[in-house]
Design a protein around this motif. Structure first.
Motif, PDB file in Angstrom:
ATOM      1  N   ARG A 279      -4.512  10.590  -4.401  1.00 47.63           N
ATOM      2  CA  ARG A 279      -3.447  10.194  -5.381  1.00 47.63           C
ATOM      3  C   ARG A 279      -3.997   9.023  -6.028  1.00 47.63           C
ATOM      4  O   ARG A 279      -4.896   8.332  -5.737  1.00 47.63           O
ATOM      5  CB  ARG A 279      -2.061  10.346  -5.010  1.00 47.63           C
ATOM      6  CG  ARG A 279      -2.043   9.388  -3.812  1.00 47.63           C
ATOM      7  CD  ARG A 279      -0.809   9.553  -3.277  1.00 47.63           C
ATOM      8  NE  ARG A 279      -0.773   8.724  -2.072  1.00 47.63           N
ATOM      9  CZ  ARG A 279      -0.618   7.238  -1.579  1.00 47.63           C
ATOM     10  NH1 ARG A 279      -0.557   6.425  -2.765  1.00 47.63           N
ATOM     11  NH2 ARG A 279      -0.703   6.627  -0.477  1.00 47.63           N
ATOM     12  N   PHE A 280      -3.119   8.284  -6.989  1.00 45.78           N
ATOM     13  CA  PHE A 280      -3.501   6.877  -7.554  1.00 45.78           C
ATOM     14  C   PHE A 280      -2.948   6.060  -6.423  1.00 45.78           C
ATOM     15  O   PHE A 280      -1.917   6.252  -5.664  1.00 45.78           O
ATOM     16  CB  PHE A 280      -2.669   6.967  -8.825  1.00 45.78           C
ATOM     17  CG  PHE A 280      -3.375   7.523  -9.977  1.00 45.78           C
ATOM     18  CD1 PHE A 280      -4.612   7.255 -10.329  1.00 45.78           C
ATOM     19  CD2 PHE A 280      -2.775   8.524 -10.483  1.00 45.78           C
ATOM     20  CE1 PHE A 280      -5.416   7.951 -11.267  1.00 45.78           C
ATOM     21  CE2 PHE A 280      -3.282   9.118 -11.647  1.00 45.78           C
ATOM     22  CZ  PHE A 280      -4.649   8.761 -11.787  1.00 45.78           C
ATOM     23  N   LEU A 281      -3.344   4.902  -6.271  1.00 49.93           N
ATOM     24  CA  LEU A 281      -2.803   3.711  -5.440  1.00 49.93           C
ATOM     25  C   LEU A 281      -1.662   3.004  -6.232  1.00 49.93           C
ATOM     26  O   LEU A 281      -1.772   2.604  -7.519  1.00 49.93           O
ATOM     27  CB  LEU A 281      -4.117   2.794  -5.137  1.00 49.93           C
ATOM     28  CG  LEU A 281      -5.139   3.270  -4.098  1.00 49.93           C
ATOM     29  CD1 LEU A 281      -6.342   2.295  -3.964  1.00 49.93           C
ATOM     30  CD2 LEU A 281      -4.627   3.803  -2.699  1.00 49.93           C
ATOM     31  N   THR A 282      -0.660   2.658  -5.307  1.00 48.20           N
ATOM     32  CA  THR A 282       0.435   1.844  -5.894  1.00 48.20           C
ATOM     33  C   THR A 282      -0.141   0.303  -5.758  1.00 48.20           C
ATOM     34  O   THR A 282      -1.240  -0.043  -5.191  1.00 48.20           O
ATOM     35  CB  THR A 282       1.553   2.012  -5.062  1.00 48.20           C
ATOM     36  OG1 THR A 282       1.511   1.444  -3.869  1.00 48.20           O
ATOM     37  CG2 THR A 282       2.030   3.489  -5.018  1.00 48.20           C
ATOM     38  N   ASP A 283       0.550  -0.659  -6.483  1.00 42.61           N
ATOM     39  CA  ASP A 283       0.208  -1.946  -6.503  1.00 42.61           C
ATOM     40  C   ASP A 283       0.151  -2.462  -4.893  1.00 42.61           C
ATOM     41  O   ASP A 283      -0.421  -3.435  -4.634  1.00 42.61           O
ATOM     42  CB  ASP A 283       1.141  -2.835  -7.376  1.00 42.61           C
ATOM     43  CG  ASP A 283       0.889  -2.401  -8.859  1.00 42.61           C
ATOM     44  OD1 ASP A 283      -0.402  -1.987  -9.134  1.00 42.61           O
ATOM     45  OD2 ASP A 283       1.652  -2.541  -9.686  1.00 42.61           O
ATOM     46  N   GLU A 284       1.441  -2.238  -4.349  1.00 44.06           N
ATOM     47  CA  GLU A 284       1.379  -2.803  -2.788  1.00 44.06           C
ATOM     48  C   GLU A 284       0.230  -2.084  -1.980  1.00 44.06           C
ATOM     49  O   GLU A 284      -0.111  -3.056  -1.454  1.00 44.06           O
ATOM     50  CB  GLU A 284       2.673  -2.202  -2.369  1.00 44.06           C
ATOM     51  CG  GLU A 284       3.979  -2.863  -2.963  1.00 44.06           C
ATOM     52  CD  GLU A 284       4.429  -1.959  -4.223  1.00 44.06           C
ATOM     53  OE1 GLU A 284       3.630  -1.066  -4.499  1.00 44.06           O
ATOM     54  OE2 GLU A 284       5.365  -2.529  -5.114  1.00 44.06           O
ATOM     55  N   GLU A 285      -0.131  -0.984  -2.136  1.00 42.59           N
ATOM     56  CA  GLU A 285      -1.424  -0.523  -1.572  1.00 42.59           C
ATOM     57  C   GLU A 285      -2.600  -1.135  -1.662  1.00 42.59           C
ATOM     58  O   GLU A 285      -3.344  -1.484  -0.990  1.00 42.59           O
ATOM     59  CB  GLU A 285      -1.423   1.009  -1.657  1.00 42.59           C
ATOM     60  CG  GLU A 285      -0.234   1.992  -1.016  1.00 42.59           C
ATOM     61  CD  GLU A 285      -0.513   3.599  -1.457  1.00 42.59           C
ATOM     62  OE1 GLU A 285       0.086   3.999  -0.651  1.00 42.59           O
ATOM     63  OE2 GLU A 285      -1.239   3.604  -2.541  1.00 42.59           O
ATOM     64  N   THR A 287      -2.661  -4.223  -2.967  1.00 40.38           N
ATOM     65  CA  THR A 287      -2.604  -5.471  -2.438  1.00 40.38           C
ATOM     66  C   THR A 287      -2.938  -5.530  -0.675  1.00 40.38           C
ATOM     67  O   THR A 287      -3.769  -6.361  -0.148  1.00 40.38           O
ATOM     68  CB  THR A 287      -1.138  -6.081  -2.324  1.00 40.38           C
ATOM     69  OG1 THR A 287      -0.825  -6.012  -3.790  1.00 40.38           O
ATOM     70  CG2 THR A 287      -1.055  -7.568  -2.016  1.00 40.38           C
ATOM     71  N   GLU A 303     -10.605  -3.982 -10.361  1.00 40.40           N
ATOM     72  CA  GLU A 303      -9.238  -4.238 -11.322  1.00 40.40           C
ATOM     73  C   GLU A 303      -9.324  -4.842 -12.501  1.00 40.40           C
ATOM     74  O   GLU A 303      -8.675  -4.691 -13.490  1.00 40.40           O
ATOM     75  CB  GLU A 303      -8.092  -5.137 -10.257  1.00 40.40           C
ATOM     76  CG  GLU A 303      -7.402  -4.336  -9.270  1.00 40.40           C
ATOM     77  CD  GLU A 303      -6.281  -5.122  -8.847  1.00 40.40           C
ATOM     78  OE1 GLU A 303      -6.599  -5.794  -7.811  1.00 40.40           O
ATOM     79  OE2 GLU A 303      -5.035  -4.635  -9.042  1.00 40.40           O
ATOM     80  N   ARG A 323      -6.545   4.015 -13.661  1.00 42.90           N
ATOM     81  CA  ARG A 323      -5.996   3.380 -12.500  1.00 42.90           C
ATOM     82  C   ARG A 323      -6.782   3.826 -11.051  1.00 42.90           C
ATOM     83  O   ARG A 323      -7.756   4.693 -11.213  1.00 42.90           O
ATOM     84  CB  ARG A 323      -4.672   3.974 -12.124  1.00 42.90           C
ATOM     85  CG  ARG A 323      -3.423   3.734 -13.151  1.00 42.90           C
ATOM     86  CD  ARG A 323      -2.200   4.110 -12.866  1.00 42.90           C
ATOM     87  NE  ARG A 323      -1.985   5.370 -13.242  1.00 42.90           N
ATOM     88  CZ  ARG A 323      -0.962   6.229 -12.655  1.00 42.90           C
ATOM     89  NH1 ARG A 323      -0.139   5.774 -12.168  1.00 42.90           N
ATOM     90  NH2 ARG A 323      -0.928   7.555 -13.124  1.00 42.90           N
ATOM     91  N   THR A 325      -7.578   5.030  -7.447  1.00 41.04           N
ATOM     92  CA  THR A 325      -7.480   6.289  -6.737  1.00 41.04           C
ATOM     93  C   THR A 325      -7.748   6.047  -5.315  1.00 41.04           C
ATOM     94  O   THR A 325      -8.737   5.246  -4.769  1.00 41.04           O
ATOM     95  CB  THR A 325      -8.188   7.609  -7.050  1.00 41.04           C
ATOM     96  OG1 THR A 325      -9.598   7.277  -6.875  1.00 41.04           O
ATOM     97  CG2 THR A 325      -7.864   8.029  -8.631  1.00 41.04           C
ATOM     98  N   ASN A 326      -7.065   6.706  -4.432  1.00 39.78           N
ATOM     99  CA  ASN A 326      -7.251   6.298  -3.144  1.00 39.78           C
ATOM    100  C   ASN A 326      -8.476   6.920  -2.537  1.00 39.78           C
ATOM    101  O   ASN A 326      -9.424   6.499  -1.844  1.00 39.78           O
ATOM    102  CB  ASN A 326      -6.275   6.983  -1.991  1.00 39.78           C
ATOM    103  CG  ASN A 326      -5.876   8.443  -2.403  1.00 39.78           C
ATOM    104  OD1 ASN A 326      -6.529   9.021  -3.202  1.00 39.78           O
ATOM    105  ND2 ASN A 326      -5.107   8.802  -1.432  1.00 39.78           N
TER     106      ASN A 326
END
Length: 427
Positions: A279-285, A287, A303, A323, A325-326
């Protein structure tokens, strides 16, 4: 006193008359003298001459091969009594002609056999001297030495038969033409092995000490001996596999010499990732992952690249926007880990790639080379890398894929059993 002299004289007269009236006694006396001379000559040759030669050789560079040289000289010394008997038998009186011919032929056959054994020992000595050379393991001559022995004993057999039959050896050789087909059938393996040995030696296919692998013959280990007919392989379980030499030409095998000479061994192994966890990474992940030393520069650069691309194409916040991805971030982490690992060669190929996804998940393959070829060290390096990757995988929101086990089914069944009734009905 006078009586004793008369008795002795009478005894001598009786023996003299016996020798005159009984020819076989003369023959026996001559044979006894001849054998005594032969025994004395053999004793002198082995006890005096041979020891003197060996002492002289011990002071030279041939000191290591004194035992082999002594064996050759000892065999050659056996020729001397045979020559004495062969020449002295003619001086024995009252022997029939057939006995003279028989003894001479037997002595000739013995001399031929002794010479053949001495030549065989000389070939063994030649192989020992050759093995002292630094490049002997690369091009062994043991197969050629065995071929030489085969030719020597073949010629010896023909000459001995010719000597015993009192015929010319050319007569026997002329009859071998009709037996050529039979001989080729009998020596088929020898001929095949000879051709294979020449090809193996000229093409440098295997050497003593090479690690070769032949699954069809259950051979997987180091070559310890290369002979005319067979190649011996010591497997890693310390068993010995004997492979016919010609099969190394007719069938395929893997030689690991190139790996040993390169100084590094390849690591090629995949991690099976559950595709449902990609999946895509969130902003918190992002960081959180930026705190990893190996990922800080990568995430900052990536980024900036993605932000610039989205802004330039006016797709910020759009579904088509790029975006992180993990799985991609994890792949970058593995690349950085390998590049920073002290036991991974940097002058050889190194990559982390995705293979085609399938029913067993998404394979993420690591392709790199360890800086050592020692088996135990190589396995430790490989295991340490994958231990770390398997343990850190959940930090990227990824899961390993494996077939369901009994524990998985039990865990799922317990979860369903513990669910509230309303939830179960809703499901």
């Amino acid at each position: 006193m006078i009586g004793q002299l008369h008795i002795a004289k009478s005894s001598i007269d009786i023996l003299t008359q016996g020798f005159v009236t009984h020819p076989w006694m003369q023959a026996m006396l001559a044979i006894a003298i001849m054998l005594m001379v032969a025994a004395i000559a053999n004793w002198i040759a082995k006890r005096i001459v041979l020891r003197l030669i060996l002492r002289l050789l011990e002071r030279t560079s041939m000191a290591v091969e004194v035992r082999s040289l002594g064996l050759i000289v000892a065999r050659l010394s056996n020729i001397l009594p045979a020559v004495i008997v062969q020449l002295g038998i003619a001086t024995v009186p009252h022997l029939p002609a057939w006995a003279l011919v028989l003894v001479r032929n037997l002595c000739t056959a013995f001399i031929i056999l002794t010479l053949a054994m001495a030549l065989s020992g000389a070939l063994n000595l030649l192989n020992q001297l050759y093995q002292r050379r630094p490049d002997a393991a690369n091009r062994p001559i043991k197969g050629y030495v065995q071929l030489g022995k085969l030719l020597v004993y073949g010629a010896c057999t023909i000459l001995i038969i010719a000597a015993l039959m009192d015929r010319s050896p050319l007569l026997l050789l002329s009859g071998l033409g009709a037996m050529a087909a039979v001989l080729m059938l009998v020596f088929k393996d020898t001929i095949l092995s000879l051709v294979a040995s020449v090809q193996i030696g000229s093409n440098d296919m295997i050497r003593v000490g090479d690690w070769i692998e032949m699954p069809q013959l259950n051979a997987d280990g180091d070559v310890i001996d290369i002979a005319l007919h067979t190649v011996k392989i010591q497997n890693f379980d310390k068993t010995i596999t004997t492979v016919p030499t010609h099969r190394l030409i007719n069938e395929s095998f893997k030689n690991w010499r190139g790996m040993a000479e390169s100084g590094g061994r390849r690591i090629k192994r995949s991690i099976m990732i559950d595709q449902n966890s990609v999946r895509f990474l969130t902003d918190e992940e992002i960081t959180d992952l930026s705190g990893y030393r190996l990922l800080g520069d990568y995430l900052e650069r990536k980024e900036a690249e993605i932000t610039h691309f989205n802004a330039e194409n006016g797709i910020e916040g759009d579904i088509n926007a790029r975006r992180l991805t993990n799985i991609g971030t994890f792949r970058a982490y593995v690349v950085a880990l390998l590049a920073a690992h002290p036991d991974i060669a940097r002058d050889k190929a190194m990559l982390v790639r995705q293979l085609a996804p399938g029913e067993y998940g998404l394979p993420l393959e690591i392709y790199a080379f360890a800086t050592t070829t020692r088996w135990s060290d190589y396995e430790d390096i490989q295991a340490d890398i994958f231990d770390h990757l398997l343990a850190i995988l959940p930090a990227f929101g990824l899961r390993l894929f494996q077939r369901p086990t009994g524990l998985d089914l039990t865990f799922h069944s317990n979860n369903i059993r513990n669910m509230p009734l309303a939830s179960s009905v809703a499901v």
